[in-house]
Design a protein around this motif. Structure first.
Motif, PDB file in Angstrom:
ATOM      1  N   LYS A   1      14.860  75.829   8.027  1.00 49.41           N
ATOM      2  CA  LYS A   1      15.251  74.477   8.324  1.00 49.41           C
ATOM      3  C   LYS A   1      16.677  74.129   8.793  1.00 49.41           C
ATOM      4  O   LYS A   1      17.456  74.751   8.115  1.00 49.41           O
ATOM      5  CB  LYS A   1      15.041  73.401   7.269  1.00 49.41           C
ATOM      6  CG  LYS A   1      13.277  73.103   7.391  1.00 49.41           C
ATOM      7  CD  LYS A   1      13.168  72.081   5.925  1.00 49.41           C
ATOM      8  CE  LYS A   1      11.701  72.223   5.743  1.00 49.41           C
ATOM      9  NZ  LYS A   1      11.449  71.565   4.591  1.00 49.41           N
ATOM     10  N   SER A   2      16.613  73.564   9.802  1.00 49.10           N
ATOM     11  CA  SER A   2      18.057  73.062   9.980  1.00 49.10           C
ATOM     12  C   SER A   2      18.547  71.973   8.971  1.00 49.10           C
ATOM     13  O   SER A   2      17.593  71.341   8.383  1.00 49.10           O
ATOM     14  CB  SER A   2      18.399  72.393  11.311  1.00 49.10           C
ATOM     15  OG  SER A   2      17.391  71.329  11.461  1.00 49.10           O
TER      16      SER A   2
ATOM     17  N   GLY B   1      19.605  69.376   8.214  1.00 48.73           N
ATOM     18  CA  GLY B   1      18.760  67.770   8.107  1.00 48.73           C
ATOM     19  C   GLY B   1      19.997  66.946   7.220  1.00 48.73           C
ATOM     20  O   GLY B   1      20.671  67.511   6.477  1.00 48.73           O
TER      21      GLY B   1
ATOM     22  N   GLY C   1      10.708  57.327   5.104  1.00 52.91           N
ATOM     23  CA  GLY C   1      10.902  57.104   6.554  1.00 52.91           C
ATOM     24  C   GLY C   1      10.368  55.500   6.825  1.00 52.91           C
ATOM     25  O   GLY C   1      10.768  54.870   7.797  1.00 52.91           O
TER      26      GLY C   1
ATOM     27  N   LYS D   1      10.037  62.682   1.038  1.00 51.95           N
ATOM     28  CA  LYS D   1      10.153  63.079   2.391  1.00 51.95           C
ATOM     29  C   LYS D   1      11.618  63.047   2.842  1.00 51.95           C
ATOM     30  O   LYS D   1      11.994  62.633   4.026  1.00 51.95           O
ATOM     31  CB  LYS D   1       9.377  62.630   3.558  1.00 51.95           C
ATOM     32  CG  LYS D   1       7.813  62.596   3.162  1.00 51.95           C
ATOM     33  CD  LYS D   1       6.916  62.016   4.260  1.00 51.95           C
ATOM     34  CE  LYS D   1       5.550  61.800   3.453  1.00 51.95           C
ATOM     35  NZ  LYS D   1       4.830  61.111   4.352  1.00 51.95           N
TER      36      LYS D   1
ATOM     37  N   ASP E   1      13.659  65.099   3.154  1.00 42.00           N
ATOM     38  CA  ASP E   1      14.405  66.475   3.930  1.00 42.00           C
ATOM     39  C   ASP E   1      14.453  66.425   5.441  1.00 42.00           C
ATOM     40  O   ASP E   1      14.756  67.120   6.145  1.00 42.00           O
ATOM     41  CB  ASP E   1      13.404  67.534   3.467  1.00 42.00           C
ATOM     42  CG  ASP E   1      12.022  67.563   3.345  1.00 42.00           C
ATOM     43  OD1 ASP E   1      11.512  66.187   3.437  1.00 42.00           O
ATOM     44  OD2 ASP E   1      11.250  68.305   3.828  1.00 42.00           O
ATOM     45  N   GLY E   2      13.778  65.236   5.924  1.00 37.15           N
ATOM     46  CA  GLY E   2      13.957  64.707   7.461  1.00 37.15           C
ATOM     47  C   GLY E   2      15.211  64.104   7.755  1.00 37.15           C
ATOM     48  O   GLY E   2      16.200  64.298   7.045  1.00 37.15           O
ATOM     49  N   THR E   3      15.427  63.181   8.704  1.00 36.15           N
ATOM     50  CA  THR E   3      16.716  62.534   9.020  1.00 36.15           C
ATOM     51  C   THR E   3      16.419  61.247   8.210  1.00 36.15           C
ATOM     52  O   THR E   3      17.372  60.297   8.600  1.00 36.15           O
ATOM     53  CB  THR E   3      16.810  62.339  10.385  1.00 36.15           C
ATOM     54  OG1 THR E   3      15.672  61.963  10.984  1.00 36.15           O
ATOM     55  CG2 THR E   3      17.365  63.594  10.921  1.00 36.15           C
ATOM     56  N   ALA E   4      15.206  60.843   7.830  1.00 34.75           N
ATOM     57  CA  ALA E   4      15.133  59.288   7.287  1.00 34.75           C
ATOM     58  C   ALA E   4      15.992  59.262   5.799  1.00 34.75           C
ATOM     59  O   ALA E   4      16.167  60.348   5.197  1.00 34.75           O
ATOM     60  CB  ALA E   4      13.579  59.187   6.952  1.00 34.75           C
TER      61      ALA E   4
ATOM     62  N   GLU F   1       9.207  70.991   0.475  1.00 38.01           N
ATOM     63  CA  GLU F   1       7.848  71.144   0.045  1.00 38.01           C
ATOM     64  C   GLU F   1       7.579  72.040  -0.981  1.00 38.01           C
ATOM     65  O   GLU F   1       6.412  72.119  -1.721  1.00 38.01           O
ATOM     66  CB  GLU F   1       7.399  72.008   1.278  1.00 38.01           C
ATOM     67  CG  GLU F   1       7.651  71.504   2.608  1.00 38.01           C
ATOM     68  CD  GLU F   1       6.430  71.026   3.361  1.00 38.01           C
ATOM     69  OE1 GLU F   1       5.150  71.423   2.910  1.00 38.01           O
ATOM     70  OE2 GLU F   1       6.417  70.143   4.414  1.00 38.01           O
TER      71      GLU F   1
END
Lengths: 312, 452
Positions: A4-5, A7, A237, A262, A264-267, A290
């Motif tokens: 993963k990048s 983030g 998010g 979640k 691990d995203g940009t939220a 995950e």
């Protein structure tokens, strides 16, 4: 699921962002070492907070505090502005009970996971079970989502992975009965913890919220103290609607904390500031990936640092 | 949906009223209000900025000069810009090309992809009469494939079950072949939820797209999403040639700013929105109607459609005949009407769609719903004879009904009085007859406790 990048909260996951010196992202270049504090800087900070879903009201409070300090010349340079903002944010998030209250008392403790559809309740149930097992607890899962197609199978597969029992009934069964059964079964087997995975429901659906109230009421017939914990699972998010969710679920079942998933995203999950301010509801866990270990106890400092290190 | 935003804008515009001219100064205030409203509605900050620029440009331009009053002009500008932002009429699905046409859905975890695929299958089969096959490449989330298989069973669509251990790309390939073999018109392919920052998974969805060659690639997004909608929409739009957007969970009370963000950032039309967990809860998106609603102008078209879809026509006809005759309308019919209203989502959800009534708060509509339940309870506590001839209800019957329904005698009195008024009104409305009369009857039956 590899590579993963980083983030935003990848940093958090990697254990970075602990100190200001390690800050990446635009905020560091924006503030740190900056000599002139001007309206433009304040505006950029405001944008960063709004962009993190912190919301108009909480952002207004945080920025207002900075402005009043600036007018008193209490903040001389960028470092001081950063420190003041960080302090203001921590002031909202710190304190409160951030660990789970699961006393050993010869009776199973019920943990209810509630939230809107798709927030990550079932995944959280699986991960939380594993962590409690690792802490030496004996855990049972209760498949109280009897509505969504294959929800029971999803939880059962977590049960298999963790090698723990899953109490389930047929699709469409009364979720309160499932939870009651699970509590009785757990008591009979001398288990410590029952994690009830409830169906996702929008907080505006009166009947389904009443169903949640009923689950808690029926659970109290098995154990007057139940539920020991009732956690709102919240997708990072989510926007300002997260506050309405916390209010409504709180009214229906009485929440003891939030699991923010979640990340691990940009939220950035900034709505928890409003939730903490208005409802004094602490975040207890965050989900940053995950794998099983990616469900982590909430650390306000690491959280605020990671949040501030993001792109404005 | 969107009520918060419409309330806010209504307030902004109220502040504008009574001013002589739209000056730069009072526009500034209105623009600030709109900014706050949009941000509270979770519209992404860059989108808000751009939108306000456009509105400002228009407002200070020549269009204002010719207009009737400044506040009307401002409302119109905000409305027009929002309509422009949300895009034109909904376009349905593009299912041209060789059979089977393929529809690929993509999105974050928990957005509602699998449920959407089930709903789309039902919609394509029932409204377009197509043969539909479903398949899932979600080998990651436990029981995800099983979930889609169960949905296929429920809607009666075909399902391609891959061997366990197959990769998503292999499943996709085999699913296309299976759809060809089964002479399906459409293959709906569900993909695993993925984060836009997960390079490996974004690579996978690109591969899936290459293998499936879909005519529609739909981005599924949760309408409750906050600022991050801008980031994710952008990343998915870059990775995939998206053809449209599906907004889910619109039956909640989220202000739905994500709709604006995603639309603006991808430039792709919002094609459908999901309004519930049941498989028929999928609606074709109407940008103009949604904007009307944002601006508190009501959504009468949606209301009429909802009434038509929900009301039992035979029952309605029977009621309408009674109303037309102006007699024979008794408390049984009254109760039936309440039932109909409830099945349409209750008073609150109806009021939201009516023009001139954008400001019914959640509290008022909850109070209305409580009152409805009370009325129902009172009627349920009456005997058949009492329902048919309410005039026989005197002192001791009232006491019995009150205690039976857990209410007070005053409540029973109020209901009876209300009912007599309604009968009178029915007679008047009945002269116009038909469905219109019935609608008017429903409007007239606002419970006494609800102040609108």
């Amino acid at each position: 699921m590899t590579e993963k990048s980083p983030g935003l909260f990848g940093r958090l996951k990697a254990g970075l962002g602990r100190t200001r010196a390690k800050l990446g992202g635009s905020l560091a270049t924006l503030i740190v070492g900056r000599k002139a504090i001007d309206a433009e800087l304040i505006e950029e900070l405001e944008a960063l907070l709004l962009g993190a879903d912190i919301g108009i009201e909480a952002t207004g409070v945080l920025i207002g505090d900075l402005e009043s300090r600036l007018s008193r010349n209490a903040l001389r340079d960028g470092d001081a502005v950063y420190a003041a903002l960080r302090e203001g944010m921590l002031g909202i998030l710190q304190g409160g009970e951030t660990t789970l209250e699961l006393p050993s008392r010869g009776k199973p403790n019920l943990i209810m996971l509630v939230g809107v559809n798709g927030a990550g309740k079932t995944t959280t149930a699986g991960k939380l079970a594993r962590q409690l097992q690792d802490q030496g607890r004996s855990v049972m899962l209760a498949a109280a989502d009897t509505f969504r197609a294959a929800a029971v199978e999803q939880l059962q597969s977590w049960g298999e992975r963790n090698r723990i029992p899953v109490i389930a009934q047929h699709s469409g069964a009364d979720p309160a009965a499932v939870v009651f059964d699970a509590m009785s079964a757990a008591a009979a087997r001398g288990l410590d913890v029952v994690i009830a995975d409830t169906s996702g429901r929008l907080h505006t659906q009166g009947n389904l919220m009443a169903e949640l109230t009923k689950i808690a009421r029926v659970a109290r017939k098995a154990d007057p103290e139940a539920p020991a914990e009732c956690l709102l699972v919240l997708d990072a998010g989510v926007g300002q609607n997260g506050l309405a969710q916390a209010e409504q679920f709180g009214q229906a079942v009485g929440l003891t904390g939030v699991v923010l998933t979640k990340l691990d995203g940009t939220a950035r999950g900034g709505v928890i500031f409003a939730i903490r301010k208005k409802l004094d509801l602490p975040v207890k866990y965050i989900g940053v990936g995950e794998s099983i270990d990616d469900l982590r106890p909430f650390d306000p400092e690491a959280f605020v640092d990671a949040l501030l290190s993001g792109e404005a | 949906m969107f009520t918060g935003l419409s309330e806010r804008l209504a307030e902004s515009f109220k502040k504008l009223q009574g001013r002589g001219l739209l000056s730069e100064e009072n526009i500034q205030q209105a623009l600030r209000d709109v900014r706050v409203a949009l941000l509270e509605a979770d519209v992404a900050l860059p989108v808000v900025r751009q939108f306000l620029e456009q509105v400002k440009e228009r407002a200070l331009g020549r269009e204002v000069v010719k207009s009737l009053t400044p506040d009307q002009a401002f409302i119109k500008i905000v409305n027009d810009e929002l309509v422009a932002l949300m895009g034109g009429q909904s376009e349905g699905l593009n299912l041209t090309g060789d059979s089977p046409s393929v529809v690929l859905v993509a999105g974050l975890q928990g957005a509602g992809k699998t449920t959407t695929v089930g709903k789309l299958a039902r919609w394509l089969m029932q409204t377009q009469g197509l043969r539909v096959m479903l398949s899932s490449g979600d080998i990651y989330r436990p029981a995800a494939i099983e979930q889609l298989r169960l949905l296929a069973e429920q809607v009666g669509a075909g399902f391609y079950q891959a061997d366990t251990g197959s990769s998503p790309v292999a499943i996709a390939q085999a699913a296309v072949e299976a759809a060809q073999r089964n002479q399906a018109d459409v293959l709906l392919f569900d993909s695993a939820g993925r984060l836009h920052v997960d390079d490996a998974m974004m690579g996978e969805i690109k591969q899936l797209h290459a293998v499936l060659k879909p005519t529609e690639t739909l981005f599924v997004v949760d309408s409750m999403t906050g600022q991050d909608a801008a980031n994710t929409a952008k990343a998915f739009d870059v990775a995939l040639p998206l053809s449209g957007v599906v907004l889910t969970k619109m039956d909640g009370d989220a202000r739905g700013g994500a709709a604006l963000s995603v639309r603006q950032i991808t430039g792709k039309p919002i094609k459908f929105f999901g309004t519930g967990e049941k498989l028929d809860a999928l609606e074709v998106f109407h940008p103009d109607r949604i904007v009307s609603r944002i601006l508190g102008m009501g959504d009468v078209v949606s209301l009429v459609e909802k009434v038509e879809r929900t009301v039992d026509h035979e029952q309605a006809e029977k009621l309408a005949r009674k109303v037309k005759r102006g007699k024979g309308f008794d408390l049984d019919d009254f109760r039936q009407q309440i039932g109909m209203l409830n099945s349409m989502g209750g008073l609150g959800s109806m009021m939201k769609m009516l023009p001139g009534m954008p400001n019914v708060g959640a509290e008022a509509s909850a109070a209305g719903a409580r009152e409805m339940r009370r009325i129902e309870a009172i009627i349920n506590s009456m005997t058949a004879a009492e329902r048919h001839k309410p005039e026989i209800i005197k002192g001791s019957r009232k006491r019995r009904i009150a205690s039976g329904s857990g209410t007070q005698v005053q409540d029973v009195n109020r209901l009876l009085k209300q009912f007599i008024q309604m009968q009178k009104m029915m007679k008047k409305a009945g002269k116009r007859g038909g469905m219109a009369g019935l609608m008017r009857g429903m409007g007239g039956k606002l419970p006494p406790g609800a102040r609108f």
